[in-house]
Design a protein around this motif. Structure first.
Motif, PDB file in Angstrom:
ATOM      1  N   SER A 225      25.340  12.125   6.465  1.00 36.94           N
ATOM      2  CA  SER A 225      25.558  13.414   5.783  1.00 36.94           C
ATOM      3  C   SER A 225      25.247  14.610   6.675  1.00 36.94           C
ATOM      4  CB  SER A 225      24.700  13.498   4.523  1.00 36.94           C
ATOM      5  OG  SER A 225      24.968  12.424   3.666  1.00 36.94           O
ATOM      6  N   VAL A 226      24.671  14.355   7.847  1.00 33.87           N
ATOM      7  CA  VAL A 226      24.262  15.450   8.723  1.00 33.87           C
ATOM      8  C   VAL A 226      25.102  15.408  10.002  1.00 33.87           C
ATOM      9  CG1 VAL A 226      22.342  16.319  10.130  1.00 33.87           C
ATOM     10  CG2 VAL A 226      21.907  15.516   7.799  1.00 33.87           C
ATOM     11  N   ASP A 227      25.522  16.572  10.458  1.00 31.10           N
ATOM     12  CA  ASP A 227      26.226  16.711  11.738  1.00 31.10           C
ATOM     13  C   ASP A 227      25.429  16.006  12.847  1.00 31.10           C
ATOM     14  OD1 ASP A 227      27.210  17.599  14.175  1.00 31.10           O
ATOM     15  OD2 ASP A 227      27.470  19.680  13.522  1.00 31.10           O
ATOM     16  N   PRO A 228      26.053  15.036  13.528  1.00 37.38           N
ATOM     17  CA  PRO A 228      25.307  14.281  14.560  1.00 37.38           C
ATOM     18  C   PRO A 228      24.749  15.151  15.679  1.00 37.38           C
ATOM     19  CG  PRO A 228      27.562  13.455  14.313  1.00 37.38           C
ATOM     20  CD  PRO A 228      27.426  14.579  13.354  1.00 37.38           C
ATOM     21  N   VAL A 233      15.212  14.283  10.791  1.00 43.45           N
ATOM     22  CA  VAL A 233      14.429  13.060  10.607  1.00 43.45           C
ATOM     23  C   VAL A 233      14.053  12.943   9.137  1.00 43.45           C
ATOM     24  CG1 VAL A 233      12.244  11.876  11.114  1.00 43.45           C
ATOM     25  CG2 VAL A 233      13.367  13.185  12.905  1.00 43.45           C
ATOM     26  N   VAL A 234      14.184  11.735   8.592  1.00 41.87           N
ATOM     27  CA  VAL A 234      13.587  11.438   7.290  1.00 41.87           C
ATOM     28  C   VAL A 234      12.729  10.197   7.489  1.00 41.87           C
ATOM     29  CG1 VAL A 234      13.964  10.786   4.890  1.00 41.87           C
ATOM     30  CG2 VAL A 234      15.585  12.316   6.025  1.00 41.87           C
ATOM     31  N   THR A 260      13.783  19.154  10.315  1.00 36.27           N
ATOM     32  CA  THR A 260      15.060  19.630  10.859  1.00 36.27           C
ATOM     33  C   THR A 260      14.782  20.912  11.652  1.00 36.27           C
ATOM     34  OG1 THR A 260      15.564  21.141   9.045  1.00 36.27           O
ATOM     35  CG2 THR A 260      16.297  18.870   8.761  1.00 36.27           C
ATOM     36  N   PHE A 261      15.784  21.392  12.380  1.00 40.86           N
ATOM     37  CA  PHE A 261      15.636  22.696  13.035  1.00 40.86           C
ATOM     38  C   PHE A 261      16.435  23.779  12.329  1.00 40.86           C
ATOM     39  CE2 PHE A 261      14.589  19.905  16.639  1.00 40.86           C
ATOM     40  CZ  PHE A 261      13.315  20.394  16.853  1.00 40.86           C
ATOM     41  N   ASP A 262      17.331  23.342  11.442  1.00 37.10           N
ATOM     42  CA  ASP A 262      18.292  24.250  10.856  1.00 37.10           C
ATOM     43  C   ASP A 262      18.085  24.224   9.344  1.00 37.10           C
ATOM     44  OD1 ASP A 262      21.659  24.901  11.533  1.00 37.10           O
ATOM     45  OD2 ASP A 262      20.896  24.741   9.493  1.00 37.10           O
ATOM     46  N   SER A 263      18.018  25.399   8.716  1.00 37.09           N
ATOM     47  CA  SER A 263      17.694  25.395   7.291  1.00 37.09           C
ATOM     48  C   SER A 263      18.855  24.884   6.440  1.00 37.09           C
ATOM     49  CB  SER A 263      17.221  26.773   6.822  1.00 37.09           C
ATOM     50  OG  SER A 263      18.190  27.723   7.133  1.00 37.09           O
ATOM     51  N   ASP A 264      20.103  25.032   6.924  1.00 40.67           N
ATOM     52  CA  ASP A 264      21.230  24.455   6.176  1.00 40.67           C
ATOM     53  C   ASP A 264      21.160  22.927   6.200  1.00 40.67           C
ATOM     54  OD1 ASP A 264      22.186  26.915   5.591  1.00 40.67           O
ATOM     55  OD2 ASP A 264      23.688  26.963   7.204  1.00 40.67           O
ATOM     56  N   VAL A 265      20.796  22.388   7.368  1.00 37.61           N
ATOM     57  CA  VAL A 265      20.652  20.937   7.463  1.00 37.61           C
ATOM     58  C   VAL A 265      19.536  20.480   6.526  1.00 37.61           C
ATOM     59  CG1 VAL A 265      20.011  19.016   8.981  1.00 37.61           C
ATOM     60  CG2 VAL A 265      21.559  20.804   9.812  1.00 37.61           C
ATOM     61  N   HIS A 266      18.469  21.264   6.492  1.00 40.35           N
ATOM     62  CA  HIS A 266      17.352  20.908   5.614  1.00 40.35           C
ATOM     63  C   HIS A 266      17.815  20.847   4.157  1.00 40.35           C
ATOM     64  CE1 HIS A 266      12.983  20.328   5.998  1.00 40.35           C
ATOM     65  NE2 HIS A 266      13.009  20.515   4.695  1.00 40.35           N
TER      66      HIS A 266
END
Ligand SMILES: [Zn+2]
Ligand SMILES: [Zn+2]
Length: 389
Positions: A225-228, A233-234, A260-266
């Motif tokens: 579900s996340v851009d590679p 990390v989960v 994550t480093f990106d809040s959208d990814v989070h």
């Protein structure tokens, strides 16, 4: 670099070790840093600084220079960890169940050291220095946010902070432009099933089976579900359920962390996790409660301040001291300061001869890093104020 500055640091080298060991012997965890705060206050007042309390056990000390100008802040975190220290060091923790297993004792020592030297130089620089001693870095919601809310950064134009870093050789400095440490989040999931006899599963809703599915399915969030190209990390940290081999329990609880480093990814990770929990539970006839806590935002260094800090590092300690490093998935609430004012956070190596990582019960640091880090912090302040006169 001004050779006088090096001499001044050498003069207090022993004091730095004593400060650090004193804090090490008396560790206090999140927002309980009463003694720590008192020792810091006395040391700062003895230097002639004006000290105010904020964020419960935090401190803010001000040092005005010869005339008005820019204001630069240095920050040290002051909390220890709820860890029982092991080992035979003569400065081992005297407080059962608490230990400076992350190096914050060293951070306090070097910021005190910088304060001491800068106090001696106050008639020679333009502007002002603010020393921030922040409680509870280790435990979100943390002390930094509260410090900011209570005015720690009032009038501050720039901020620097460091973390002693065990995986870097002593004296090496690592910094990343932009995102350097992760946005954190943690979660608790309680799966509610229906208990019963292990030999008659048809009468039950087995929460162990549901929890097992969740652990596996949630691992697909990062890979599917996340851009590679965007890190995430989960990790599950706990899974608890059941009392004995022949009973299907009522409940299973799971907990873990997200980085994550990106809040959208989070946000994506959080959303997908909720969907998987709800729908998996539904498929098996179970229900679940999810408690999701957002932790610290990503720590994002200001690129021009990293350039500046790198220049000062090369000038002060030598060209070869800067090491290329990758961002790390750890969290750090210095992030809140960097959201408000330009600044840089750096890792300062102290790993020579050190076998145990941060947060380990036998964690320790190479104290040879103390004078070097003090020198660098002092130089950062002086160079910043000089450049921005
Ligand atoms: Zn830590
Ligand atoms: Zn730490």
């Amino acid at each position: 670099m001004n050779p006088e500055l090096k001499e001044k640091v050498q003069d207090i080298a022993q004091q730095l070790v004593e400060w650090r060991r004193d804090f090490h012997r008396h560790p206090e965890i999140a927002f309980q840093e009463q003694r720590t705060s008192q020792v810091l206050r006395l040391a700062l007042e003895e230097m002639g600084l004006e000290v105010e309390s904020l964020a419960k056990t935090g401190l803010r000390a001000k040092l005005p220079g010869k005339t008005d100008g820019r204001c630069v802040a240095l920050r040290a975190d002051i909390d220890a960890l709820p860890v029982q220290e092991q080992g035979e060091r003569e400065y081992i923790s005297q407080n059962p169940g608490a230990a400076h297993a992350c190096g914050h004792d060293g951070h306090m020592a070097v910021v005190l050291g910088a304060a001491k030297i800068l106090t001696q130089l106050k008639d020679f620089f333009v502007g002002e220095v603010v020393f921030l001693f922040q409680p509870s870095e280790e435990r979100p919601p943390g002390g930094a946010k509260l410090m900011v809310e209570e005015g720690a950064l009032q009038g501050v134009d720039a901020i620097f902070g460091l973390h002693f870093w065990q995986s870097l050789p002593t004296g090496k400095v690592g910094m990343v432009k932009g995102p350097m440490m992760a946005q954190t989040g943690d979660f608790n999931i309680t799966v509610q099933g229906k208990g019963g006899h292990g030999s008659m599963p048809q009468q039950t809703v087995d929460p162990i089976l549901v929890a097992s599915q969740l652990v596996v399915s949630i691992q697909s969030v990062v890979s599917r579900s996340v851009d590679p190209l965007k890190p995430a990390v989960v990790s599950f940290g706990t899974i608890h359920g059941g009392t004995i081999y022949n009973i299907i329990p009522e409940q299973v609880s799971l907990s873990g962390t997200i980085r994550t480093f990106d809040s959208d990814v989070h946000a994506t990770v959080e959303r997908r996790m909720r969907e998987i929990v709800e729908n998996t539970c539904q498929a098996f006839g179970a229900t679940a409660e999810i408690e999701y806590k957002r932790g610290y935002p990503a720590l994002v260094n200001h690129p021009e301040m990293v350039d500046f800090a790198s220049e000062v590092t090369a000038k002060t300690l030598g060209e070869g001291r800067i090491m290329e490093i990758d961002p790390v998935m750890g969290g750090e609430d210095f992030a809140y300061f960097l959201q408000k004012v330009p600044g840089a956070f750096m890792f300062f190596g102290m790993g020579d001869g050190m076998a145990y990582p941060h947060h380990h019960p036998r964690f320790d640091m190479d104290e040879k890093a103390l004078p070097e880090a003090t020198l660098l912090l002092t130089a950062l302040v002086l160079e910043y104020l000089d450049k921005n006169k």
